[in-house]
Write a protein that holds these residues in place. Structure first.
Motif, PDB file in Angstrom:
ATOM      1  N   UNK A  86      12.505   1.866  -7.388  1.00  0.00           N
ATOM      2  CA  UNK A  86      11.519   2.383  -6.709  1.00  0.00           C
ATOM      3  C   UNK A  86      10.253   1.923  -5.841  1.00  0.00           C
ATOM      4  N   UNK A  87      10.241   0.916  -6.742  1.00  0.00           N
ATOM      5  CA  UNK A  87       8.413   0.185  -6.540  1.00  0.00           C
ATOM      6  C   UNK A  87       8.874  -0.426  -5.893  1.00  0.00           C
ATOM      7  N   UNK A 116       8.765  -1.770  -1.430  1.00  0.00           N
ATOM      8  CA  UNK A 116       8.288  -0.668  -0.319  1.00  0.00           C
ATOM      9  C   UNK A 116       9.197  -0.661   0.485  1.00  0.00           C
ATOM     10  N   UNK A 162      12.099   1.873  -0.742  1.00  0.00           N
ATOM     11  CA  UNK A 162      11.392   3.469  -0.355  1.00  0.00           C
ATOM     12  C   UNK A 162      11.190   2.803   1.587  1.00  0.00           C
ATOM     13  N   UNK A 163      11.890   2.448   2.136  1.00  0.00           N
ATOM     14  CA  UNK A 163      11.735   2.476   3.385  1.00  0.00           C
ATOM     15  C   UNK A 163      13.032   2.863   3.682  1.00  0.00           C
ATOM     16  N   UNK A 189      15.209   4.159   1.779  1.00  0.00           N
ATOM     17  CA  UNK A 189      14.735   5.549   0.936  1.00  0.00           C
ATOM     18  C   UNK A 189      14.320   6.530   2.788  1.00  0.00           C
ATOM     19  N   UNK A 249      19.673  12.757  -3.892  1.00  0.00           N
ATOM     20  CA  UNK A 249      19.452  12.601  -4.547  1.00  0.00           C
ATOM     21  C   UNK A 249      19.280  10.908  -5.566  1.00  0.00           C
ATOM     22  N   UNK A 250      17.941  10.407  -5.665  1.00  0.00           N
ATOM     23  CA  UNK A 250      18.091   9.591  -6.223  1.00  0.00           C
ATOM     24  C   UNK A 250      17.717   8.863  -7.240  1.00  0.00           C
ATOM     25  N   UNK A 258       4.288  -5.242   4.609  1.00  0.00           N
ATOM     26  CA  UNK A 258       2.668  -5.280   5.173  1.00  0.00           C
ATOM     27  C   UNK A 258       2.163  -6.081   4.401  1.00  0.00           C
ATOM     28  N   UNK A 289       6.859   8.126  -1.163  1.00  0.00           N
ATOM     29  CA  UNK A 289       7.536   6.973  -1.973  1.00  0.00           C
ATOM     30  C   UNK A 289       7.275   5.576  -2.372  1.00  0.00           C
ATOM     31  N   UNK A 290       6.631   5.463  -0.667  1.00  0.00           N
ATOM     32  CA  UNK A 290       5.785   3.681  -0.600  1.00  0.00           C
ATOM     33  C   UNK A 290       5.254   3.314  -1.133  1.00  0.00           C
ATOM     34  N   UNK A 303       2.968   2.685  -4.930  1.00  0.00           N
ATOM     35  CA  UNK A 303       3.318   1.450  -6.287  1.00  0.00           C
ATOM     36  C   UNK A 303       2.512   2.683  -7.118  1.00  0.00           C
ATOM     37  N   UNK A 338       4.352   5.711  -7.122  1.00  0.00           N
ATOM     38  CA  UNK A 338       6.133   5.187  -8.396  1.00  0.00           C
ATOM     39  C   UNK A 338       6.232   5.037  -9.476  1.00  0.00           C
ATOM     40  N   UNK A 349      14.374  15.228  -9.245  1.00  0.00           N
ATOM     41  CA  UNK A 349      15.153  15.410  -8.434  1.00  0.00           C
ATOM     42  C   UNK A 349      13.503  15.281  -7.840  1.00  0.00           C
ATOM     43  N   UNK A 375      -3.592  -1.813   4.705  1.00  0.00           N
ATOM     44  CA  UNK A 375      -4.588  -2.167   4.540  1.00  0.00           C
ATOM     45  C   UNK A 375      -4.435  -2.912   6.245  1.00  0.00           C
ATOM     46  N   UNK A 376      -3.804  -2.199   6.953  1.00  0.00           N
ATOM     47  CA  UNK A 376      -4.048  -2.736   8.233  1.00  0.00           C
ATOM     48  C   UNK A 376      -5.583  -1.937   9.083  1.00  0.00           C
TER      49      UNK A 376
END
Lengths: 329, 329
Positions: A66-67, A69, A72-73, A75, A90-91, A275, B66-67, B69, B72, B90, B220-221
């Motif tokens: 899950x950690x 990026x 995560x994108x 998902x 359901x992850x 990023x 989710x994105x 860290x 996560x 869930x 960051x941007x």
DNA sequence: GGGGCTGATGTTATCGTTCCCGTCGACTGA
DNA sequence: TCAGTCGACGGGAACGATAACATCAGCCCC
């Protein structure tokens, strides 16, 4: 639901219909039901609905971590495109291990998802059997497997690194190294390493400058250590490709600590278009695998497969985009 | 299950018991059931089990994104500690919006989780009602709300930034700026800004150097853009605290592009102890909120609350750790 | 005016497990 | 030998919703 029905003075069936926005309930009744339910603190019970209707509204998704990026994108892309279809994710995470994946897939299938999205095309035999028996759409992502289980939305990790090699060679580099993990646990990382070797051989170049930096997935710290080792053992290296942008950034930071000029003394390229690759100085050349697009396309395949039961296996090959930035001159 | 029972020559009840590792089934029967099930491709159906036993095995978790860290890591900590208890996560994301959170909470409660973990202590009134009526353990995390819904495992975002201010002041800085988002959507970001102002006033310093860098969460941007603005509008600033390490790294990269020395001309501190903070050059001073620990502790509270129905609300206050690195001298 | 239609609602059985209670044979100890 | 105990297993009902079919009033049109 009975209590709500009693309060409104209708049958439970009508309450059920009101909650499902089913056609034939009068607006007045529907509103009365909603108000009564809200006042009584009633919350609809999906578990019972699921049993009778045989529809869970779940799409199972497995990702390595899950950690990360990139995953995560994917998902997020899935989630955004599934929500309007009334489907919920359901992850589960496999921690980059197909044995864990097998166990996870069984856990997820017990919940009777309506489709399942897995990361990668390599699975245990039992996992393959479970997925084949499940009689639901299966989508493999982030890879283009030779022997797909069902649908595929992915790209070639090997070809993506091949693009990077071509780019470096076009800029005059010949002594090129690859930094990655030291085991085959991360199958996509392994594919990238093999893609590096194949591309180097295609150019008639030496493909033995391989730095293995610990258990995959390797991250910034391991990338920095790997670069230290590379600079010490193969100081004439002109360019290095890292298995991901995270290790590439770690490599870059190690060069900065040592006063090694990037790209002057050594060029660095990564993978993933995180990023950080576009922000750091110098910005990192990388490859964008369009992770959000993978998720979106996978959701489209799910929609099509659920609408058309006999749908033949779809295969969406995404072309990753090379992003040339300052770190490779 | 009936089919498996027939194949083995026992009743469905025995098959059920075999699958639950229930006491009174002989090892021989259990093994026969397992083998028959495997051969027939039978996969246990949790949806029916759930309905009859009123146990779903779900713990609902809401996070802003989710994105990220940090979140996560909290999910990972939760997941690791819940797995041995036979509980599955869930997960849902709110996109930093309490209106989305309300809708998400309702969706999740329909699945009848056995406990729910939410990020933050600010919710809509209806979300609060839903959670109170749910009659399951509620754990608020990443905050120390004044009016908790139930259990709390968190820390003070304001105090965490206060520690950073103290650190900079101790190093002689007086003209200190804060870079964050320009709206209150990210409530934790807002708390950090307020904590900055409070700490500056406590030191008798000017707390008006606030740079708002777009819709939160800023990354960051936006951090880079904010630093550009800071350098142009308040060039005598000696130090800057960023709402997270991501914007702090963006700020650092902007300084590098402009040839501004860090920490020589300006010191930079972040928040979150993301991996990048320890890797970049110079490494970033930051605050570690121990996100994995938050998840682990939340899982412990869940275990205790499920074991002891009348358990009084627990409040676990975690003390974040300041990590002084090169970016602040 | 009657047949057909439509929209709103009710009745009954059922989804696949598990809870509750009961049965039955084997073993134990006096 | 026999009451008591225990382990292994079975039968019937129920969890809370919904599919499928039935009902029924009102309306339209020839």
């Amino acid at each position: 639901m009975q209590d709500v029905a009693r309060a409104v003075g209708v049958s439970p069936m009508t309450v059920s219909r009101a909650f499902r926005n089913d056609a034939s309930v009068s607006d007045k009744t529907r509103e009365a039901v909603r108000q009564a339910a809200e006042a009584m603190g009633y919350v609809f019970d999906s578990t019972a609905s699921t049993l009778r209707s045989q529809r869970t509204g779940f799409v199972a998704v497995t990702i390595p971590s899950i950690n990360n990026a990139n995953f995560a994108e994917t998902v997020r892309g899935l989630s955004e495109a599934l929500k309007p279809q009334g489907l919920q994710i359901l992850l589960g995470t496999t921690d980059y291990d197909i044995q864990n994946e097998e166990e996870l897939i069984e856990q997820l299938l017990r919940r009777r998802p309506e489709a399942i999205v897995v990361t990668g095309g390599k699975h245990t035999e039992r996992a393959r059997r479970l997925l084949e028996n499940a009689a639901i759409p299966v989508i493999e992502t982030w890879d283009l497997p030779d022997r797909p289980l069902g649908h595929v939305v992915g790209f070639s990790n090997a070809a993506a690194v091949g693009m990077t090699v071509d780019h470096l060679v076009a800029h005059g580099a010949t002594r090129i190294a690859f930094i990655g993990g030291d085991a085959d646990r991360d199958t996509r990382g392994t594919d990238r390493r093999l893609g590096f070797i194949a591309a180097m051989q295609r150019h008639g170049l030496d493909a033995t400058r391989l730095i293995a930096a610990g258990a995959p997935p390797i991250s910034m710290r391991e990338g920095a250590r790997a670069m230290a080792r590379l600079l010490e053992t193969l100081p004439d290296t002109q360019a290095v490709i890292c298995v991901s942008d995270l290790s590439a950034f770690g490599s870059l930071s190690e060069c900065q600590r040592r006063g090694v000029a990037v790209p002057g003394q050594i060029a660095i390229a990564g993978f993933g278009d995180y990023e950080i690759a576009g922000t750091c100085v110098p910005a990192l050349t990388t490859v964008n695998p369009f992770p959000h697009e993978i998720g979106r396309r996978a959701a489209e395949v799910i929609a099509a497969a659920l609408a058309t039961p006999g749908l033949p296996p779809q295969r969406a090959a995404i072309t990753p985009g090379l992003i040339a930035r300052d770190s490779t001159g």
